[in-house]
Enzyme design. Structure first.
Site, PDB file in Angstrom:
ATOM      1  N   ARG A 103      39.651  47.490  26.729  1.00 34.59           N
ATOM      2  CA  ARG A 103      38.252  47.690  27.149  1.00 34.59           C
ATOM      3  C   ARG A 103      37.566  46.393  27.569  1.00 34.59           C
ATOM      4  NH1 ARG A 103      38.229  51.135  22.567  1.00 34.59           N
ATOM      5  NH2 ARG A 103      38.523  53.302  23.212  1.00 34.59           N
ATOM      6  N   LYS A 125      32.321  44.389  41.221  1.00 38.44           N
ATOM      7  CA  LYS A 125      33.120  45.560  41.610  1.00 38.44           C
ATOM      8  C   LYS A 125      34.575  45.152  41.712  1.00 38.44           C
ATOM      9  CE  LYS A 125      30.499  48.714  44.559  1.00 38.44           C
ATOM     10  NZ  LYS A 125      30.438  49.230  45.927  1.00 38.44           N
ATOM     11  N   LYS A 209      23.952  38.672  48.387  1.00 42.63           N
ATOM     12  CA  LYS A 209      24.646  39.724  47.640  1.00 42.63           C
ATOM     13  C   LYS A 209      24.062  39.847  46.235  1.00 42.63           C
ATOM     14  CE  LYS A 209      28.929  41.807  46.251  1.00 42.63           C
ATOM     15  NZ  LYS A 209      30.352  41.986  46.420  1.00 42.63           N
ATOM     16  N   GLU A 219      25.203  50.655  41.556  1.00 41.12           N
ATOM     17  CA  GLU A 219      25.065  51.469  42.768  1.00 41.12           C
ATOM     18  C   GLU A 219      24.527  52.867  42.478  1.00 41.12           C
ATOM     19  OE1 GLU A 219      28.176  50.406  45.626  1.00 41.12           O
ATOM     20  OE2 GLU A 219      28.049  52.455  46.381  1.00 41.12           O
ATOM     21  N   ASN A 228      27.776  48.089  51.885  1.00 36.99           N
ATOM     22  CA  ASN A 228      28.865  48.861  52.475  1.00 36.99           C
ATOM     23  C   ASN A 228      28.667  49.114  53.961  1.00 36.99           C
ATOM     24  OD1 ASN A 228      31.205  49.966  50.923  1.00 36.99           O
ATOM     25  ND2 ASN A 228      29.570  50.168  49.428  1.00 36.99           N
TER      26      ASN A 228
HETATM   27  N1  LIG Z   1      35.373  43.803  45.046  1.00 40.48           N
HETATM   28  C1  LIG Z   1      34.603  43.575  46.069  1.00 40.48           C
HETATM   29  O1  LIG Z   1      33.380  43.539  45.962  1.00 40.48           O
HETATM   30  C2  LIG Z   1      35.235  43.328  47.431  1.00 40.48           C
HETATM   31  C3  LIG Z   1      34.424  42.942  48.484  1.00 40.48           C
HETATM   32  C4  LIG Z   1      35.013  42.699  49.723  1.00 40.48           C
HETATM   33  C5  LIG Z   1      36.382  42.854  49.881  1.00 40.48           C
HETATM   34  N2  LIG Z   1      37.137  43.234  48.833  1.00 40.48           N
HETATM   35  C6  LIG Z   1      38.591  43.406  48.991  1.00 40.48           C
HETATM   36  O2  LIG Z   1      39.175  42.147  49.286  1.00 40.48           O
HETATM   37  C7  LIG Z   1      40.419  42.382  49.933  1.00 40.48           C
HETATM   38  C8  LIG Z   1      40.604  41.404  51.070  1.00 40.48           C
HETATM   39  O3  LIG Z   1      40.569  40.089  50.569  1.00 40.48           O
HETATM   40  P1  LIG Z   1      41.068  38.830  51.439  1.00 40.48           P
HETATM   41  O4  LIG Z   1      40.581  38.987  52.834  1.00 40.48           O
HETATM   42  O5  LIG Z   1      40.706  37.635  50.678  1.00 40.48           O
HETATM   43  O6  LIG Z   1      42.656  39.075  51.558  1.00 40.48           O
HETATM   44  P2  LIG Z   1      43.909  38.581  50.675  1.00 40.48           P
HETATM   45  O7  LIG Z   1      43.576  38.536  49.251  1.00 40.48           O
HETATM   46  O8  LIG Z   1      45.030  39.439  51.113  1.00 40.48           O
HETATM   47  O9  LIG Z   1      44.158  37.082  51.190  1.00 40.48           O
HETATM   48  C9  LIG Z   1      44.460  36.879  52.542  1.00 40.48           C
HETATM   49  C10 LIG Z   1      45.656  35.935  52.703  1.00 40.48           C
HETATM   50  O10 LIG Z   1      45.245  34.598  52.467  1.00 40.48           O
HETATM   51  C11 LIG Z   1      46.176  33.933  51.586  1.00 40.48           C
HETATM   52  N3  LIG Z   1      45.405  32.893  50.890  1.00 40.48           N
HETATM   53  C12 LIG Z   1      44.519  33.066  49.901  1.00 40.48           C
HETATM   54  N4  LIG Z   1      43.902  31.901  49.625  1.00 40.48           N
HETATM   55  C13 LIG Z   1      44.436  30.974  50.437  1.00 40.48           C
HETATM   56  C14 LIG Z   1      44.188  29.581  50.636  1.00 40.48           C
HETATM   57  N5  LIG Z   1      43.226  28.929  49.972  1.00 40.48           N
HETATM   58  N6  LIG Z   1      44.933  28.924  51.566  1.00 40.48           N
HETATM   59  C15 LIG Z   1      45.872  29.597  52.292  1.00 40.48           C
HETATM   60  N7  LIG Z   1      46.125  30.908  52.163  1.00 40.48           N
HETATM   61  C16 LIG Z   1      45.403  31.598  51.253  1.00 40.48           C
HETATM   62  C17 LIG Z   1      46.711  35.044  50.734  1.00 40.48           C
HETATM   63  O11 LIG Z   1      47.942  34.682  50.163  1.00 40.48           O
HETATM   64  C18 LIG Z   1      46.818  36.190  51.735  1.00 40.48           C
HETATM   65  O12 LIG Z   1      48.011  36.089  52.475  1.00 40.48           O
HETATM   66  C19 LIG Z   1      40.422  43.827  50.387  1.00 40.48           C
HETATM   67  O13 LIG Z   1      41.302  44.584  49.589  1.00 40.48           O
HETATM   68  C20 LIG Z   1      38.997  44.278  50.146  1.00 40.48           C
HETATM   69  O14 LIG Z   1      38.904  45.657  49.844  1.00 40.48           O
HETATM   70  C21 LIG Z   1      36.602  43.475  47.603  1.00 40.48           C
END
Ligand SMILES: NC(=O)c1ccc[n+]([C@@H]2O[C@H](COP(=O)([O-])OP(=O)(O)OC[C@H]3O[C@@H](n4cnc5c(N)ncnc54)[C@H](O)[C@@H]3O)[C@@H](O)[C@H]2O)c1
Length: 345
Positions: A103, A125, A209, A219, A228
């Site tokens: 938890r 989230k 944000k 939400e 969103n």
């Molecule tokens: N929880 C939330 O509020 C929220 C909000 C927005 C997005 N998201 C989620 O986030 C995800 C997308 O995240 P993302 O765009 O960061 O993608 P990701 O986590 O897949 O990272 C993108 C790529 O960058 C690489 N990487 C990470 N840090 C690096 C660095 N410092 N240097 C070089 N490479 C690096 C990773 O290995 C990966 O290949 C989606 O699943 C989305 O739904 C969540």
């Protein structure tokens, strides 16, 4: 570095990272984890760096139980910490696991992508994907600490910077006209990773944000849905591509589509669609499905609109930009959204 709701005690801490960081302990990221742990007075074990599959695959529901098993086998308890170091995918997965294990374990988020810094690490989230629906399993669970370190951006490929900029532009379009103007005038500096420009847009995005999250953490008040904007269609595109199309690109096309729906339904001032298209193009983001890097199934995408988490009865809560920096949440029949979506998908 800005601290949010700091809470330090602690016994042991471990780190969960992307598989990309193979030489994790010798890497800049590993050293930083040790540095942060020491400066927070947390006993960093270092013998349990848990690698996670890279990219959206990290959010496969099967990884949840794998992580739980690892924590269980290593006798983690509620006094312990995990540090999630990575992009939004790692943060989402680890956030979810931290919230359900006993938890709630203590969680420290260290975002390493721009998208993680401005969005995924902030606001509590988390979520993993199940079936063909995005983030369908998740909780609201605030980290004890979030560390945003601009040094991570240095190694971030330009493409990843652009994906994060999609979320920054989202804040500008629906919440922050000043941010829109700043982005309009500083595109070169931002794309060249000028540190001051990055700090400005990251700081403003986090502030935007947090102001929303403060008003409507879970939400339930119809306020947080503004975050969103572009995501109903964006998530549909992701699902339609079996999650091969990256989130940042999908929501870029999603914002264009949703801005058009807003305009056609008479909710936005003239020019909002043009301003949306202009800003996304300025930062090299896709504005039409043809510009997306992978193919997606339109049928699958349209079907997944019905799994949108903002559905209430037969309607979807749609946050529409009314003019740049402002929004209105409108209940739109799901069939109407699908009708419009079929024109822009
Ligand atoms: N929880 C939330 O509020 C929220 C909000 C927005 C997005 N998201 C989620 O986030 C995800 C997308 O995240 P993302 O765009 O960061 O993608 P990701 O986590 O897949 O990272 C993108 C790529 O960058 C690489 N990487 C990470 N840090 C690096 C660095 N410092 N240097 C070089 N490479 C690096 C990773 O290995 C990966 O290949 C989606 O699943 C989305 O739904 C969540």
């Amino acid at each position: 570095m800005r601290k949010i709701n700091e809470e330090i005690c602690c016994s042991k801490v471990d780190v969960i990272v992307n598989t990309n960081y193979k030489e994790f302990l010798n890497s800049i990221h590993g050293k930083k984890a040790i540095f942060y742990s020491k400066s927070l007075n947390i006993d960093y074990r270092g013998d349990l760096n848990i690698p996670i599959e890279d990219g959206e695959k990290a959010k496969d529901v099967s990884n949840v139980l794998d992580l739980v098993k690892t924590l269980y086998d290593h006798d983690f308890n509620r006094g312990d910490y995990v540090i999630a170091i990575g992009g939004g995918t790692v943060l989402d997965l680890v956030g979810f696991v931290s919230s359900i294990y006993m938890r709630g374990l203590n969680l420290i988020n260290i975002p390493t992508t721009l998208l993680g810094m401005v969005d995924a690490a902030i606001g509590g989230k988390n979520g993993v994907n199940f079936g063909n629906a995005k983030n369908i399993l998740g909780t609201f669970y605030q980290p004890s600490l979030i560390i945003v370190d601009l040094n991570f951006i240095k190694t971030l490929p330009e493409e990843e910077v652009r994906k994060g900029l999609a979320e920054v532009i989202k804040y500008a379009l629906v919440l922050d006209k000043e941010l829109y103007d700043y982005l309009a005038m500083n595109d070169k500096r931002v794309l060249e990773k000028d540190e001051d420009a990055l700090e400005e847009i990251i700081y403003r995005s986090i502030k935007d944000k947090l102001e929303v999250v403060k008003e409507d953490e879970k939400e339930t008040k119809g306020i947080r849905v503004v975050l969103n904007f572009g995501h109903t269609i964006g998530h549909a595109i992701e699902a339609g591509s079996n999650f091969t199309i990256p989130h940042g690109y999908a929501i870029s096309v999603g914002m264009v589509c949703e801005a058009k729906i807003a305009e056609e339904m008479g909710y936005s001032e003239e020019g909002v669609v043009e301003d949306t298209l202009w800003m996304l193009s300025l930062y090299g983001l896709p504005i039409t499905p043809e510009k997306l890097p992978f193919h997606y199934s339109k049928d699958l995408a349209l079907a997944s609109v019905e799994k949108d988490k903002k559905i209430r009865g037969n309607e979807i809560l749609m946050p529409f930009p009314t003019r740049i920096g402002n929004y209105k949440v409108v209940r739109v029949p799901t069939e109407t959204v699908k009708g419009f979506a079929s024109q822009c998908l």
